[in-house]
Design a protein around this motif. Sequence first.
Motif, PDB file in Angstrom:
ATOM      1  N   LEU A 154     -14.802   2.343   2.403  1.00  0.00           N
ATOM      2  CA  LEU A 154     -14.559   1.414   1.293  1.00  0.00           C
ATOM      3  C   LEU A 154     -14.653   2.179  -0.009  1.00  0.00           C
ATOM      4  O   LEU A 154     -15.245   3.256  -0.050  1.00  0.00           O
ATOM      5  N   LEU A 155     -14.212   1.553  -1.089  1.00  0.00           N
ATOM      6  CA  LEU A 155     -14.308   2.249  -2.366  1.00  0.00           C
ATOM      7  C   LEU A 155     -15.750   2.407  -2.837  1.00  0.00           C
ATOM      8  O   LEU A 155     -16.030   3.179  -3.744  1.00  0.00           O
ATOM      9  N   ASN A 156     -16.687   1.725  -2.193  1.00  0.00           N
ATOM     10  CA  ASN A 156     -18.108   1.894  -2.560  1.00  0.00           C
ATOM     11  C   ASN A 156     -18.727   3.130  -1.918  1.00  0.00           C
ATOM     12  O   ASN A 156     -19.828   3.517  -2.279  1.00  0.00           O
ATOM     13  N   TYR A 170     -10.011   1.836   2.680  1.00  0.00           N
ATOM     14  CA  TYR A 170      -9.562   0.436   2.635  1.00  0.00           C
ATOM     15  C   TYR A 170      -9.351   0.026   1.179  1.00  0.00           C
ATOM     16  O   TYR A 170     -10.036  -0.832   0.641  1.00  0.00           O
ATOM     17  N   ALA A 171      -8.398   0.656   0.522  1.00  0.00           N
ATOM     18  CA  ALA A 171      -8.130   0.425  -0.906  1.00  0.00           C
ATOM     19  C   ALA A 171      -6.907   1.257  -1.266  1.00  0.00           C
ATOM     20  O   ALA A 171      -6.590   2.237  -0.578  1.00  0.00           O
ATOM     21  N   VAL A 172      -6.263   0.875  -2.351  1.00  0.00           N
ATOM     22  CA  VAL A 172      -5.209   1.760  -2.855  1.00  0.00           C
ATOM     23  C   VAL A 172      -5.833   2.893  -3.651  1.00  0.00           C
ATOM     24  O   VAL A 172      -5.385   4.040  -3.588  1.00  0.00           O
ATOM     25  N   GLY A 173      -6.905   2.609  -4.398  1.00  0.00           N
ATOM     26  CA  GLY A 173      -7.600   3.651  -5.163  1.00  0.00           C
ATOM     27  C   GLY A 173      -8.375   4.555  -4.215  1.00  0.00           C
ATOM     28  O   GLY A 173      -8.807   4.113  -3.151  1.00  0.00           O
ATOM     29  N   PHE A 174      -8.541   5.821  -4.602  1.00  0.00           N
ATOM     30  CA  PHE A 174      -9.293   6.735  -3.721  1.00  0.00           C
ATOM     31  C   PHE A 174     -10.207   7.642  -4.537  1.00  0.00           C
ATOM     32  O   PHE A 174     -10.545   8.746  -4.122  1.00  0.00           O
ATOM     33  N   VAL A 181       0.650  -3.183  -0.203  1.00  0.00           N
ATOM     34  CA  VAL A 181       0.346  -4.531   0.296  1.00  0.00           C
ATOM     35  C   VAL A 181      -0.498  -5.352  -0.684  1.00  0.00           C
ATOM     36  O   VAL A 181      -0.525  -6.580  -0.607  1.00  0.00           O
ATOM     37  N   LEU A 182      -1.204  -4.670  -1.582  1.00  0.00           N
ATOM     38  CA  LEU A 182      -2.078  -5.440  -2.486  1.00  0.00           C
ATOM     39  C   LEU A 182      -1.500  -5.588  -3.893  1.00  0.00           C
ATOM     40  O   LEU A 182      -2.120  -6.186  -4.771  1.00  0.00           O
ATOM     41  N   THR A 183      -0.296  -5.083  -4.094  1.00  0.00           N
ATOM     42  CA  THR A 183       0.296  -5.078  -5.437  1.00  0.00           C
ATOM     43  C   THR A 183       0.375  -6.470  -6.050  1.00  0.00           C
ATOM     44  O   THR A 183      -0.144  -6.725  -7.138  1.00  0.00           O
ATOM     45  N   ALA A 236      -8.162  -2.520 -12.941  1.00  0.00           N
ATOM     46  CA  ALA A 236      -7.898  -1.173 -12.410  1.00  0.00           C
ATOM     47  C   ALA A 236      -9.199  -0.568 -11.880  1.00  0.00           C
ATOM     48  O   ALA A 236      -9.563  -0.793 -10.709  1.00  0.00           O
ATOM     49  N   ARG A 237      -9.896   0.165 -12.727  1.00  0.00           N
ATOM     50  CA  ARG A 237     -11.196   0.718 -12.380  1.00  0.00           C
ATOM     51  C   ARG A 237     -12.086   0.623 -13.603  1.00  0.00           C
ATOM     52  O   ARG A 237     -11.650   0.906 -14.720  1.00  0.00           O
ATOM     53  N   GLY A 238     -13.346   0.274 -13.383  1.00  0.00           N
ATOM     54  CA  GLY A 238     -14.274   0.067 -14.485  1.00  0.00           C
ATOM     55  C   GLY A 238     -14.378   1.231 -15.459  1.00  0.00           C
ATOM     56  O   GLY A 238     -14.283   1.047 -16.683  1.00  0.00           O
ATOM     57  N   PRO A 287     -15.947 -10.597  -9.512  1.00  0.00           N
ATOM     58  CA  PRO A 287     -16.552  -9.453  -8.813  1.00  0.00           C
ATOM     59  C   PRO A 287     -15.568  -8.596  -8.008  1.00  0.00           C
ATOM     60  O   PRO A 287     -15.611  -8.591  -6.780  1.00  0.00           O
ATOM     61  N   HIS A 288     -14.737  -7.846  -8.684  1.00  0.00           N
ATOM     62  CA  HIS A 288     -13.794  -6.911  -8.033  1.00  0.00           C
ATOM     63  C   HIS A 288     -13.059  -7.584  -6.866  1.00  0.00           C
ATOM     64  O   HIS A 288     -13.169  -7.160  -5.718  1.00  0.00           O
ATOM     65  N   ILE A 289     -12.293  -8.614  -7.222  1.00  0.00           N
ATOM     66  CA  ILE A 289     -11.581  -9.374  -6.174  1.00  0.00           C
ATOM     67  C   ILE A 289     -10.058  -9.249  -6.303  1.00  0.00           C
ATOM     68  O   ILE A 289      -9.323 -10.101  -5.818  1.00  0.00           O
ATOM     69  N   GLY A 290      -9.609  -8.175  -6.977  1.00  0.00           N
ATOM     70  CA  GLY A 290      -8.172  -8.017  -7.216  1.00  0.00           C
ATOM     71  C   GLY A 290      -7.315  -8.222  -5.976  1.00  0.00           C
ATOM     72  O   GLY A 290      -6.298  -8.911  -6.014  1.00  0.00           O
ATOM     73  N   SER A 291      -7.719  -7.641  -4.873  1.00  0.00           N
ATOM     74  CA  SER A 291      -6.888  -7.730  -3.657  1.00  0.00           C
ATOM     75  C   SER A 291      -7.401  -8.805  -2.698  1.00  0.00           C
ATOM     76  O   SER A 291      -6.966  -8.871  -1.542  1.00  0.00           O
ATOM     77  N   ALA A 292      -8.311  -9.654  -3.188  1.00  0.00           N
ATOM     78  CA  ALA A 292      -9.034 -10.538  -2.267  1.00  0.00           C
ATOM     79  C   ALA A 292      -8.301 -11.836  -1.940  1.00  0.00           C
ATOM     80  O   ALA A 292      -8.740 -12.919  -2.312  1.00  0.00           O
ATOM     81  N   THR A 313      -3.697 -10.623   2.094  1.00  0.00           N
ATOM     82  CA  THR A 313      -3.651  -9.217   1.663  1.00  0.00           C
ATOM     83  C   THR A 313      -4.752  -8.393   2.313  1.00  0.00           C
ATOM     84  O   THR A 313      -4.517  -7.262   2.769  1.00  0.00           O
ATOM     85  N   ARG A 314      -5.949  -8.955   2.377  1.00  0.00           N
ATOM     86  CA  ARG A 314      -7.026  -8.175   3.003  1.00  0.00           C
ATOM     87  C   ARG A 314      -6.726  -7.945   4.490  1.00  0.00           C
ATOM     88  O   ARG A 314      -7.078  -6.906   5.049  1.00  0.00           O
ATOM     89  N   THR A 315      -6.035  -8.894   5.108  1.00  0.00           N
ATOM     90  CA  THR A 315      -5.663  -8.696   6.515  1.00  0.00           C
ATOM     91  C   THR A 315      -4.648  -7.553   6.625  1.00  0.00           C
ATOM     92  O   THR A 315      -4.780  -6.660   7.467  1.00  0.00           O
ATOM     93  N   LYS A 316      -3.668  -7.583   5.716  1.00  0.00           N
ATOM     94  CA  LYS A 316      -2.656  -6.513   5.753  1.00  0.00           C
ATOM     95  C   LYS A 316      -3.300  -5.154   5.473  1.00  0.00           C
ATOM     96  O   LYS A 316      -2.945  -4.138   6.070  1.00  0.00           O
ATOM     97  N   MET A 317      -4.243  -5.141   4.531  1.00  0.00           N
ATOM     98  CA  MET A 317      -4.925  -3.875   4.229  1.00  0.00           C
ATOM     99  C   MET A 317      -5.693  -3.362   5.446  1.00  0.00           C
ATOM    100  O   MET A 317      -5.718  -2.161   5.726  1.00  0.00           O
ATOM    101  N   ALA A 318      -6.307  -4.302   6.169  1.00  0.00           N
ATOM    102  CA  ALA A 318      -7.084  -3.896   7.348  1.00  0.00           C
ATOM    103  C   ALA A 318      -6.179  -3.289   8.416  1.00  0.00           C
ATOM    104  O   ALA A 318      -6.504  -2.279   9.046  1.00  0.00           O
TER     105      ALA A 318
HETATM  106  C1  DGY Z   1      -8.206  -1.005  -4.439  1.00  0.00           C
HETATM  107  O1  DGY Z   1      -7.497  -1.198  -3.448  1.00  0.00           O
HETATM  108  O2  DGY Z   1      -8.263   0.093  -4.980  1.00  0.00           O
HETATM  109  C2  DGY Z   1      -8.976  -2.168  -4.937  1.00  0.00           C
HETATM  110  O3  DGY Z   1      -9.746  -1.902  -6.028  1.00  0.00           O
HETATM  111  C3  DGY Z   1      -9.764  -2.807  -3.827  1.00  0.00           C
HETATM  112  O4  DGY Z   1      -8.913  -3.668  -3.225  1.00  0.00           O
END
Ligand code: DGY
Length: 328
Positions: free
Chosen positions: A52-54, A74-78, A99-101, A237-239, A284-289, A293-298
Motif C-alpha cells: 500500500l502507499l503507507n 495498490y495505488a497509481v502513486g509509488f 482504473v482510478l482516474t 494528489a499527494r500531501g 481521509p485519502h479516499i480519492g480512489s475509494a 474502482t478499488r475492486t479493479k485496482m485489486a
Molecule cells: C493512489 O492510487 O496513488 C491513491 O492515492 C490511492 O488510491
Amino acid sequence: MKPRVYVTRQLPREGMDLLARDCEVDFNPHDRDMTREELLDSVKNADGLVTLLNDNIDAEIMDAGPRLKVIANYAVGFNNIDIKAATERGIAVANTPGVLTETTADLAWALLMAVARRIVESDKFMRSGKFRGWAPMLYLGNDVHNKTLGVLGFGRIGRAVARRASGFNMRVLYSGGKRASEEDERTYNAVFCSLETLLRESDFISLHVPLTESTRHLIGGEQFDMMKESAILINTARGPVVDEKALVWALKVRKIAGAGLDVYEQEPGFESELAEMDNVVMVPHIGSASVSTRTKMAMMVASGAIDVLEGRMPAHLVNPEVWENRRT
Ligand code: DGY
C-alpha cells in the motif's frame, strides 16, 4: 511450486482470490498497517510483495527479501517505494494507473463543489437544528460556473478533472510537465500556461502532479501569495506537494478562500488548525475509494504481481529497465 506472495493489507476479495489462484498467499491479518519489523519479517520468504502507499519500501526491506522479484503497489502513486533501489536489485515495480482516474477526478470535483458552496458547513447547520427558513445571507458561497479552473499536472487525472469543467462552462488553464498536443488541448478545452499565470488567474486550483523531489512543497508561501484571495485549492494528489504549514497560514490570513483536501503532508496526521476552519473540507485519502474502482485496482495489482512471477511483463511496470536488463 507456486510462488509466494505477501500482501501487506487485505485487499478486496476479487484481488485476493486472483492471487490465491496462482500463488501461495500470506497476508497481514490485522486491519492496520504493518510495522517496520513486521514488514522486514514478512518479506523474508516472499517472491512477490503487494503493498500500500503507507508501506515505506526501501532498500533495507528489499534486502530482507532475497527472493523478491516484484513489488506491486495498490495505488497509481509509488512515492512510497525506492524505485532506484528496486531497479538496482532487479525487482519489478508494478502499479495501478488508469482504473482510478475517473473516480479520483470525481472526488476532486466533490471537494471543489463542497468548498465553493459550503456544503459541509450547511450540513452541520441543518443537523444542529438551527435552520429557521430561507434567508438572504445564509451560507453564501462562490459560483463554480463561468470561473477559471487551474489544473496543475495534466496527466490522466488532471485531464479527467479538466474534462468535467466543460459542463460548468469554465475556462481551463493547465501547467506542470510538458505541453499537451493541440488535439488534446482542444479536447479538454485547456490552455497551457506558466505556473505563475495559473496561480494568479485561477479561481480553483486542483493539484494532480506526482510526488517527486521537484514537486515536494511545490505550493508554499510564495505560491499562495500569487493566488487570488477568492481562490480555492484542491489537493487529491499527494500531501507533501503542499507545504501544509503555509496552507494554514494562507487560510488564516485569508490569502486564499478555502481548501478541499484528500491528502496530507504527514498522513495520517495533519496540521490540527485545519480541522478548526470552516472553509476547509477534509476527507481521509479516499480519492480512489469507490467499490468498483478499488475492486479493479485489486485485480490489477494481483495481475501485476502474477505476471512478473510467471515471467510476463506486467501491463503497468514502473521500472521497465528491469525488464530490458532481464531479457538481455
Ligand atoms: C493512489 O492510487 O496513488 C491513491 O492515492 C490511492 O488510491
